[in-house]
Design an enzyme around this catalytic site. Sequence first.
Site, PDB file in Angstrom:
ATOM      1  N   ASN A   7       0.954  -0.981  -0.197  1.00  0.00           N
ATOM      2  CA  ASN A   7      -0.049  -0.057   0.013  1.00  0.00           C
ATOM      3  C   ASN A   7       0.813   1.298   0.166  1.00  0.00           C
ATOM      4  O   ASN A   7       1.536   1.412   1.143  1.00  0.00           O
ATOM      5  CB  ASN A   7      -0.892   0.005   1.224  1.00  0.00           C
ATOM      6  CG  ASN A   7      -1.837   1.327   1.244  1.00  0.00           C
ATOM      7  OD1 ASN A   7      -1.713   2.129   0.446  1.00  0.00           O
ATOM      8  ND2 ASN A   7      -2.754   1.082   2.392  1.00  0.00           N
ATOM      9  N   ARG A  91      -2.757  -2.105  -3.304  1.00  0.00           N
ATOM     10  CA  ARG A  91      -3.805  -1.207  -3.123  1.00  0.00           C
ATOM     11  C   ARG A  91      -3.913  -0.140  -3.969  1.00  0.00           C
ATOM     12  O   ARG A  91      -2.716   0.447  -4.106  1.00  0.00           O
ATOM     13  CB  ARG A  91      -4.085  -0.622  -1.634  1.00  0.00           C
ATOM     14  CG  ARG A  91      -4.983   0.241  -1.610  1.00  0.00           C
ATOM     15  CD  ARG A  91      -4.900   1.296  -0.288  1.00  0.00           C
ATOM     16  NE  ARG A  91      -6.137   1.826  -0.122  1.00  0.00           N
ATOM     17  CZ  ARG A  91      -5.949   3.157   0.580  1.00  0.00           C
ATOM     18  NH1 ARG A  91      -4.988   3.550   0.923  1.00  0.00           N
ATOM     19  NH2 ARG A  91      -7.331   3.764   0.603  1.00  0.00           N
ATOM     20  N   HIS A 180     -12.732   3.521   0.292  1.00  0.00           N
ATOM     21  CA  HIS A 180     -12.952   2.662   1.441  1.00  0.00           C
ATOM     22  C   HIS A 180     -13.722   1.298   1.047  1.00  0.00           C
ATOM     23  O   HIS A 180     -14.063   0.419   1.775  1.00  0.00           O
ATOM     24  CB  HIS A 180     -13.457   3.134   2.887  1.00  0.00           C
ATOM     25  CG  HIS A 180     -13.003   4.062   3.431  1.00  0.00           C
ATOM     26  ND1 HIS A 180     -13.703   5.044   4.137  1.00  0.00           N
ATOM     27  CD2 HIS A 180     -11.735   4.423   3.548  1.00  0.00           C
ATOM     28  CE1 HIS A 180     -12.891   5.925   4.589  1.00  0.00           C
ATOM     29  NE2 HIS A 180     -11.594   5.555   4.356  1.00  0.00           N
ATOM     30  N   LEU A 209     -15.459   4.025  10.405  1.00  0.00           N
ATOM     31  CA  LEU A 209     -15.334   5.323  11.071  1.00  0.00           C
ATOM     32  C   LEU A 209     -13.952   5.417  11.671  1.00  0.00           C
ATOM     33  O   LEU A 209     -13.642   4.927  12.535  1.00  0.00           O
ATOM     34  CB  LEU A 209     -16.401   5.367  12.024  1.00  0.00           C
ATOM     35  CG  LEU A 209     -17.867   5.339  11.810  1.00  0.00           C
ATOM     36  CD1 LEU A 209     -18.610   5.306  13.286  1.00  0.00           C
ATOM     37  CD2 LEU A 209     -18.237   6.148  10.702  1.00  0.00           C
ATOM     38  N   ARG A 241     -11.326  16.365   7.626  1.00  0.00           N
ATOM     39  CA  ARG A 241     -12.194  16.726   6.468  1.00  0.00           C
ATOM     40  C   ARG A 241     -13.513  17.043   6.712  1.00  0.00           C
ATOM     41  O   ARG A 241     -14.363  16.626   7.728  1.00  0.00           O
ATOM     42  CB  ARG A 241     -12.237  15.698   5.664  1.00  0.00           C
ATOM     43  CG  ARG A 241     -10.962  15.285   4.725  1.00  0.00           C
ATOM     44  CD  ARG A 241     -10.919  13.961   3.883  1.00  0.00           C
ATOM     45  NE  ARG A 241     -10.009  12.992   4.369  1.00  0.00           N
ATOM     46  CZ  ARG A 241     -10.056  11.604   4.027  1.00  0.00           C
ATOM     47  NH1 ARG A 241     -10.924  11.367   3.322  1.00  0.00           N
ATOM     48  NH2 ARG A 241      -8.995  11.010   4.393  1.00  0.00           N
ATOM     49  N   ARG A 285      -9.562  10.387  21.011  1.00  0.00           N
ATOM     50  CA  ARG A 285      -9.274  10.134  22.408  1.00  0.00           C
ATOM     51  C   ARG A 285      -9.000  11.404  22.928  1.00  0.00           C
ATOM     52  O   ARG A 285      -9.506  11.953  24.137  1.00  0.00           O
ATOM     53  CB  ARG A 285      -7.990   9.289  22.528  1.00  0.00           C
ATOM     54  CG  ARG A 285      -8.294   7.880  21.992  1.00  0.00           C
ATOM     55  CD  ARG A 285      -7.132   7.192  21.807  1.00  0.00           C
ATOM     56  NE  ARG A 285      -6.632   7.364  20.580  1.00  0.00           N
ATOM     57  CZ  ARG A 285      -5.739   6.643  19.715  1.00  0.00           C
ATOM     58  NH1 ARG A 285      -5.355   5.454  20.190  1.00  0.00           N
ATOM     59  NH2 ARG A 285      -5.327   7.331  18.497  1.00  0.00           N
ATOM     60  N   GLY A 331     -10.625   2.859  12.992  1.00  0.00           N
ATOM     61  CA  GLY A 331     -10.443   3.196  14.454  1.00  0.00           C
ATOM     62  C   GLY A 331     -11.370   3.680  15.467  1.00  0.00           C
ATOM     63  O   GLY A 331     -11.281   3.163  16.647  1.00  0.00           O
ATOM     64  N   ASN A 335     -13.157   1.054  18.328  1.00  0.00           N
ATOM     65  CA  ASN A 335     -12.573   1.299  19.804  1.00  0.00           C
ATOM     66  C   ASN A 335     -13.405   2.486  20.523  1.00  0.00           C
ATOM     67  O   ASN A 335     -13.178   2.348  21.785  1.00  0.00           O
ATOM     68  CB  ASN A 335     -11.196   2.141  19.473  1.00  0.00           C
ATOM     69  CG  ASN A 335     -10.235   0.911  18.925  1.00  0.00           C
ATOM     70  OD1 ASN A 335      -9.965   0.007  19.580  1.00  0.00           O
ATOM     71  ND2 ASN A 335      -9.693   1.267  17.993  1.00  0.00           N
ATOM     72  N   GLU A 384      -8.225  -4.593   5.591  1.00  0.00           N
ATOM     73  CA  GLU A 384      -8.213  -4.452   4.133  1.00  0.00           C
ATOM     74  C   GLU A 384      -6.962  -5.343   3.480  1.00  0.00           C
ATOM     75  O   GLU A 384      -7.110  -5.764   2.300  1.00  0.00           O
ATOM     76  CB  GLU A 384      -7.962  -3.080   3.729  1.00  0.00           C
ATOM     77  CG  GLU A 384      -9.193  -2.233   4.069  1.00  0.00           C
ATOM     78  CD  GLU A 384      -8.775  -0.673   4.334  1.00  0.00           C
ATOM     79  OE1 GLU A 384      -8.942   0.081   3.430  1.00  0.00           O
ATOM     80  OE2 GLU A 384      -8.422  -0.510   5.437  1.00  0.00           O
TER      81      GLU A 384
HETATM   82  P1  AMP Z   1      -8.058   4.851  11.411  1.00  0.00           P
HETATM   83  O1  AMP Z   1      -8.031   5.851  10.493  1.00  0.00           O
HETATM   84  O2  AMP Z   1      -9.011   3.630  11.220  1.00  0.00           O
HETATM   85  O3  AMP Z   1      -6.626   4.294  11.740  1.00  0.00           O
HETATM   86  O4  AMP Z   1      -8.670   5.472  12.836  1.00  0.00           O
HETATM   87  C1  AMP Z   1      -7.630   6.442  13.699  1.00  0.00           C
HETATM   88  C2  AMP Z   1      -8.787   7.092  14.722  1.00  0.00           C
HETATM   89  O5  AMP Z   1      -9.073   6.262  15.553  1.00  0.00           O
HETATM   90  C3  AMP Z   1      -7.945   8.008  15.430  1.00  0.00           C
HETATM   91  O6  AMP Z   1      -7.600   9.423  15.047  1.00  0.00           O
HETATM   92  C4  AMP Z   1      -8.429   8.048  16.616  1.00  0.00           C
HETATM   93  O7  AMP Z   1      -9.490   9.274  16.532  1.00  0.00           O
HETATM   94  C5  AMP Z   1      -9.499   6.851  16.797  1.00  0.00           C
HETATM   95  N1  AMP Z   1      -9.137   6.084  17.651  1.00  0.00           N
HETATM   96  C6  AMP Z   1      -8.288   5.392  17.743  1.00  0.00           C
HETATM   97  N2  AMP Z   1      -8.416   4.256  19.167  1.00  0.00           N
HETATM   98  C7  AMP Z   1      -9.304   4.872  19.745  1.00  0.00           C
HETATM   99  C8  AMP Z   1      -9.918   4.998  21.135  1.00  0.00           C
HETATM  100  N3  AMP Z   1      -9.577   3.758  21.890  1.00  0.00           N
HETATM  101  N4  AMP Z   1     -11.029   5.682  21.514  1.00  0.00           N
HETATM  102  C9  AMP Z   1     -11.342   6.456  20.480  1.00  0.00           C
HETATM  103  N5  AMP Z   1     -10.983   6.725  19.288  1.00  0.00           N
HETATM  104  C10 AMP Z   1     -10.031   6.165  18.941  1.00  0.00           C
END
Ligand code: AMP
Length: 406
Positions: A7, A91, A180, A209, A241, A285, A331, A335, A384
């Site tokens: 990727n 990818r 996605h 998300l 964004r 977070r 993310g 989570n 992915e």
């Molecule tokens: P991704 O783009 O799928 O890697 O998601 C990244 C985003 O997931 C980060 O910017 C965080 O905002 C969110 N994230 C990751 N771990 C947690 C958590 N334990 N609680 C809340 N948000 C989280």
Amino acid sequence: MKVLVINCGSSSLKYQVLDMTNEVLECKGLVERIGMDGSVITHEKTGIDKFRDVTPMADHKDAIGHVLAAIQDPEHGVVKDMKEIGAVGHRVVHAGEKYAKSLLITDDVIKALEECTQLAPLHNPPNLLGIAACQELMPGTPMVGVFDTAFHQTMPPESYIYAIPYEFYQKHGIRRYGFHGTSHRYVAERASDILNVNLDDLKLITCHLGNGASVSAIKRGRCIDTSMGFTPLEGLVMGTRSGDIDPAIVTYMRECENLDQGVANEILNKKSGVLGISGISSDFRDLEAAAEEGNERAQLALKVFAHKVRFYIGAYIAEMNGCDAIVFTAGVGENDIGMRDIICNDLGNLGIKLDVVKNRVRGKEAIISRDDSAVKLILIPTNEELMIARDTKDIVEGVKIKQNRY
Ligand code: AMP
């Protein structure tokens, strides 16, 4: 068969080697700062410590050379010889209207992807550089392209046509494409496995998300609508964004602040979303910590994000005349217990009932709806790379791949 998944971004590259006889991840890694000072590779063989090597890497070919060395390293590697890698899965972000499924990369495919470059000027060029480098360093190894846009090609015209003069679609390909796709397809297939119901009998809403975020409506295994559009800027509020805004805002904002086009673009892509609203961070977070301490703009950012996800869930329930399951992934989806709680709150009349106890889970597959919820709520970590490796293996072995449902 072992599959190398690549990727490539403009200055970074993620990779994995998977043994597809049993779908086991053998190693993964990340190259950063390609073509800059301080290029670095971080490599992790499953079960042993990571290593990090700061070493000059002038370009993508150089970077792939280091990846190939890492996967053959006597201590940290997973193959003795590159011949053990049966295929490479790449990818690729944008395949326009040209390809609706993954396929073997040939000279004609590369030409077609080059033609899509104007639709994804930031993403397709590094993807193509990665393919060219692998072809040079691994001659004779089959390469497969897996496209973010492909899964959404089943959308009907009423979902993808913008209400602007039709010539803009005909002449310039301005339409909704969606992104996605590999993630939405993976979690849809997993949801079908978890529910033990054939995809052909399911109406699903998949919520990816993460820092980038999108929602898809998937009816009988075919995407019928998705929230991202011509670019990944449309749809949900994201980390940085804007998502959907009144298009007149762009011109007005430029006039008010005397902004050139590049700056306006940067504001909408990099300085908006929950970061823009909160003024604090794009990371949920940080926002939740600030909201907890009473920061009103952090609280507002979280509410606006959830409002938009609920808005799309409602729209897609209407579009599909119902929904069997809603999937949360990426993310935030995987989570963020609190965010899932706000999104699903007070939707009982739509048959959506979150179980607050089952919802206390992070990063693993789980059904988080109450037993009496007509709509199942499912948490599914996305993968992915595994989807790319599956397509790659199937295509190289001549299996007709599943996504080809039309
Ligand atoms: P991704 O783009 O799928 O890697 O998601 C990244 C985003 O997931 C980060 O910017 C965080 O905002 C969110 N994230 C990751 N771990 C947690 C958590 N334990 N609680 C809340 N948000 C989280």
